[in-house]
Design a protein around this motif. Structure first.
Motif, PDB file in Angstrom:
ATOM      1  N   LEU A   1       0.791  -1.483  -0.086  1.00  0.00           N
ATOM      2  CA  LEU A   1      -0.226   0.194   0.366  1.00  0.00           C
ATOM      3  C   LEU A   1       0.852   1.190  -0.082  1.00  0.00           C
ATOM      4  CD1 LEU A   1      -2.964   1.199   0.654  1.00  0.00           C
ATOM      5  CD2 LEU A   1      -2.383   1.035   2.456  1.00  0.00           C
TER       6      LEU A   1
ATOM      7  N   ASP B   1       0.588   3.471  -3.663  1.00  0.00           N
ATOM      8  CA  ASP B   1      -0.055   4.712  -3.570  1.00  0.00           C
ATOM      9  C   ASP B   1      -0.273   5.161  -1.455  1.00  0.00           C
ATOM     10  OD1 ASP B   1      -2.144   7.055  -3.034  1.00  0.00           O
ATOM     11  OD2 ASP B   1      -3.953   5.593  -4.022  1.00  0.00           O
TER      12      ASP B   1
ATOM     13  N   ASP C   1      -0.506   8.355  -0.440  1.00  0.00           N
ATOM     14  CA  ASP C   1      -1.427   9.278  -0.410  1.00  0.00           C
ATOM     15  C   ASP C   1      -2.842   8.748   0.538  1.00  0.00           C
ATOM     16  OD1 ASP C   1      -0.134  11.526  -1.227  1.00  0.00           O
ATOM     17  OD2 ASP C   1      -0.353  11.607  -2.453  1.00  0.00           O
ATOM     18  N   MET C   2      -2.765   7.551  -0.251  1.00  0.00           N
ATOM     19  CA  MET C   2      -4.566   6.277  -0.278  1.00  0.00           C
ATOM     20  C   MET C   2      -3.372   6.183   1.649  1.00  0.00           C
ATOM     21  SD  MET C   2      -7.035   5.089  -0.727  1.00  0.00           S
ATOM     22  CE  MET C   2      -8.137   3.695  -0.540  1.00  0.00           C
TER      23      MET C   2
ATOM     24  N   ILE D   1      -2.036   7.109   3.827  1.00  0.00           N
ATOM     25  CA  ILE D   1      -1.574   8.573   4.764  1.00  0.00           C
ATOM     26  C   ILE D   1      -3.315   8.827   5.055  1.00  0.00           C
ATOM     27  CG2 ILE D   1      -1.728  10.679   5.178  1.00  0.00           C
ATOM     28  CD1 ILE D   1       0.968  10.674   3.539  1.00  0.00           C
ATOM     29  N   VAL D   2      -4.063   8.844   3.787  1.00  0.00           N
ATOM     30  CA  VAL D   2      -5.608   9.272   4.009  1.00  0.00           C
ATOM     31  C   VAL D   2      -6.494   7.915   5.528  1.00  0.00           C
ATOM     32  CG1 VAL D   2      -7.924   9.148   3.363  1.00  0.00           C
ATOM     33  CG2 VAL D   2      -6.344  10.126   2.875  1.00  0.00           C
ATOM     34  N   LEU D   3      -5.640   6.307   4.602  1.00  0.00           N
ATOM     35  CA  LEU D   3      -6.227   5.492   5.767  1.00  0.00           C
ATOM     36  C   LEU D   3      -5.621   5.378   6.666  1.00  0.00           C
ATOM     37  CD1 LEU D   3      -6.920   2.494   3.198  1.00  0.00           C
ATOM     38  CD2 LEU D   3      -8.272   4.190   3.840  1.00  0.00           C
TER      39      LEU D   3
ATOM     40  N   LYS E   1      -3.030   5.052   7.843  1.00  0.00           N
ATOM     41  CA  LYS E   1      -1.428   4.211   8.154  1.00  0.00           C
ATOM     42  C   LYS E   1      -0.658   5.259   8.989  1.00  0.00           C
ATOM     43  CE  LYS E   1      -3.913   0.334   6.621  1.00  0.00           C
ATOM     44  NZ  LYS E   1      -4.758  -0.812   7.458  1.00  0.00           N
TER      45      LYS E   1
END
Lengths: 239, 296
Positions: free
Chosen positions: B173, B177, B179-180, B182-184, B186
């Motif tokens: 992950l 991605d 950015d994804m 961080i948004v999640l 992690k």
């Protein structure tokens, strides 16, 4: 009712002077909202700030939901993802579905089922085993929407999902997003340059220009006279 | 056939060297998968060279201080400390520059390689007594590997492989991605650091076991070959590891059978396999026509 997203006197930037200052607005639950403005106006900065990808330098952003339990659904531009990764469409969606699985924990049956369902929702169930890199631009974007849905978010944020796709695929993408907002009540914020396309479906517009952010209903914000003032006569023809 | 039977026998004289070679061949590609996917293949050249410079530096410092005698039992531990230290510092500096530096990744890796190669030569040249021993270590001392060394190598690289498999969804992950991730929620920087730590350990032990050239060869060639053959991430990693292990075994057989240098044989074999499969696929594409899209 508490807004789903509330910005209060927010300043955002990347180290130098702030790109945007004193930004305040609400995104109400269940709305379909477009984030618009000219190139270089600060749309991406605001979008990344709303996602928590850049720190808020002043003010605060309040989320009307538990960000840890239900993170926002994020749909990046497809060009930001490297096609070198050997991933199928299903494996890309599974990344979102497995977001709640703790480290060291194998991905269970439930996330796998959710990933398959989300691919069906964007009408790509039959492309599950296709390599992600081999999909068309529109299909890739729908896979990324499915990945965002697999997180089971309350708020969906999309960064120019129709950029670089053909007109037929553009309509299919907007149809999918509009249906998610209309049928599932999902709150949606979409960054776009495509005034005509978003005008038909969004209820409100966040307009960013010259460091100033204005929010209002679509009819008012995208009125032909206002756009003509901003962009000249060519804008009237675009909408 | 008799050579193969001899190699597989329990009392084979170079059994530890054979097993050590196969362990490095199995684990380096698991790490190398991320070098390929993150498009930082040349880090696979620079880091082993930096690790080798660390070995030379550790010897130089202790030699100048008059506390190090070449050939002593502690020599290997000392070399390991230098190797790990330089690899980690290099990785941390490169990771920090990745976020804040202005130069391109290629420029940073190029400078790292140039510095590491020059420093290795300088460190060795300043240490008047240890040149032969250090050259031996820097080339990889796989033939003289003891059972204790082999156990340590297997335990450490086995742990690295287990961590890479167990944490693959997190590493994938943040690599695919960030950015994804961080948004999640992690901690992307933490996962990056952990991945770099595993890379550093693998490279240090790879260099200490087989030398910088073989380590680079196993980091890069098997994953590039596996990428041509697989469509799924897990299969990509497993096939890369399998190809690395098989190449290490076959290379050892050829080197032993025909009295060839082991490292050069391993790397040549890996590259020959890659070229054969790539050429075969290109020929197939020509025969089948343009219906099948070319992989990125």
């Amino acid at each position: 009712m508490t807004p789903l997203l509330a910005l209060r006197d927010v300043s955002l930037g990347y180290g130098g002077p702030p790109v945007l200052e004193h930004v305040s607005f609400d995104v109400e639950r269940g709305t379909f909202c477009a984030l618009l403005g000219p190139n270089g106006a600060g749309k991406t900065t605001l979008f990344r700030g709303m996602l928590g990808l850049i720190p808020v330098r002043a003010g605060r952003i309040d989320y009307g939901f538990d960000r840890r339990a239900t993170p926002p659904g994020y749909v990046p531009q497809k060009e930001t993802l490297d096609p070198i990764f050997p991933l199928t469409a299903y494996e890309v969606v599974l990344m979102g579905a497995a977001a709640h699985s703790p480290p060291l924990w194998p991905v269970g049956r439930r996330p796998r089922r959710v990933a398959a369902e989300c691919l069906e929702r964007v009408r790509l169930g039959e492309a599950a085993e296709q390599p992600f890199w081999a999909l068309s631009g529109g299909q890739k974007q729908r896979v990324l929407i499915a990945r965002a849905l697999a997180v089971q978010p309350q708020l969906l944020l999309l960064d120019e999902p129709t950029a670089g796709v053909d007109p037929g695929a553009e309509a299919a993408i907007i149809d999918v997003i509009a249906a998610l907002n209309r049928d599932a009540g999902l709150t949606v914020v979409i960054v776009s340059h495509h005034l005509r396309l978003v005008r038909e479906v969004v209820q409100s517009v966040i307009w960013v220009d010259g460091g100033v952010v204005r929010v209002g209903p679509t009819a008012e914000m995208l009125a032909a006279e206002r756009l003509e003032d901003l962009f000249g006569a060519a804008a009237r023809r675009r909408v | 056939m008799s050579t193969l039977a001899e190699m597989l026998g329990a009392d084979f004289l170079l059994r530890n060297a054979l097993l050590g070679s196969v362990v490095v061949g199995l684990v380096c590609p698991l790490v190398g998968v991320y070098f390929v996917l993150r498009r930082m293949i040349f880090l696979g050249v620079a880091l082993p060279q930096l690790s080798a410079a660390g070995v030379a530096f550790a010897f130089l410092v202790t030699s100048l201080a008059g506390v190090h005698q070449h050939g002593a039992a502690s020599e290997r531990a000392l070399a390991l400390v230098g190797s790990l230290g330089f690899a980690f510092i290099g990785l941390l500096v490169l990771a920090a520059l990745e976020r804040h530096g202005r130069e391109t990744l290629e420029a940073r890796i190029g400078i790292t390689y140039a510095f590491a190669a020059a420093a290795s030569i300088l460190f060795v040249s300043v240490d008047p007594y240890g040149e032969a021993e250090m050259t031996h270590l820097l080339r990889g001392d796989i033939v003289t590997k003891t059972t204790a060394n082999l156990r340590l190598l297997t335990a450490v690289l086995g742990s690295v492989a287990a961590a890479l498999v167990a944490l693959r969804k997190e590493f994938l992950l943040v690599s695919f991605d960030r950015d994804m991730a961080i948004v999640l929620g992690k901690r992307a920087a933490l996962w990056d650091t952990l991945l770099y730590l595993l890379i550093g350990v693998t490279i240090s032990f790879g260099v200490m076991t087989a030398g910088p050239l073989v380590t680079f060869g196993f980091l890069v060639a098997p994953p590039l070959t596996a990428r041509l053959l697989t469509r799924h991430m897990l299969a990509f990693s497993l096939v890369a590891a399998g190809l690395g292990g098989a190449t290490a075994f076959t290379g050892f057989y050829l080197a032993y059978r025909f009295d060839l240098p082991l490292g050069a044989t391993d790397v040549t074999l890996s590259c020959a396999l890659l070229l054969t499969i790539a050429s075969g696929q290109q020929a197939l594409r020509l025969v089948r026509g343009p219906r099948h899209p070319r992989r990125p």
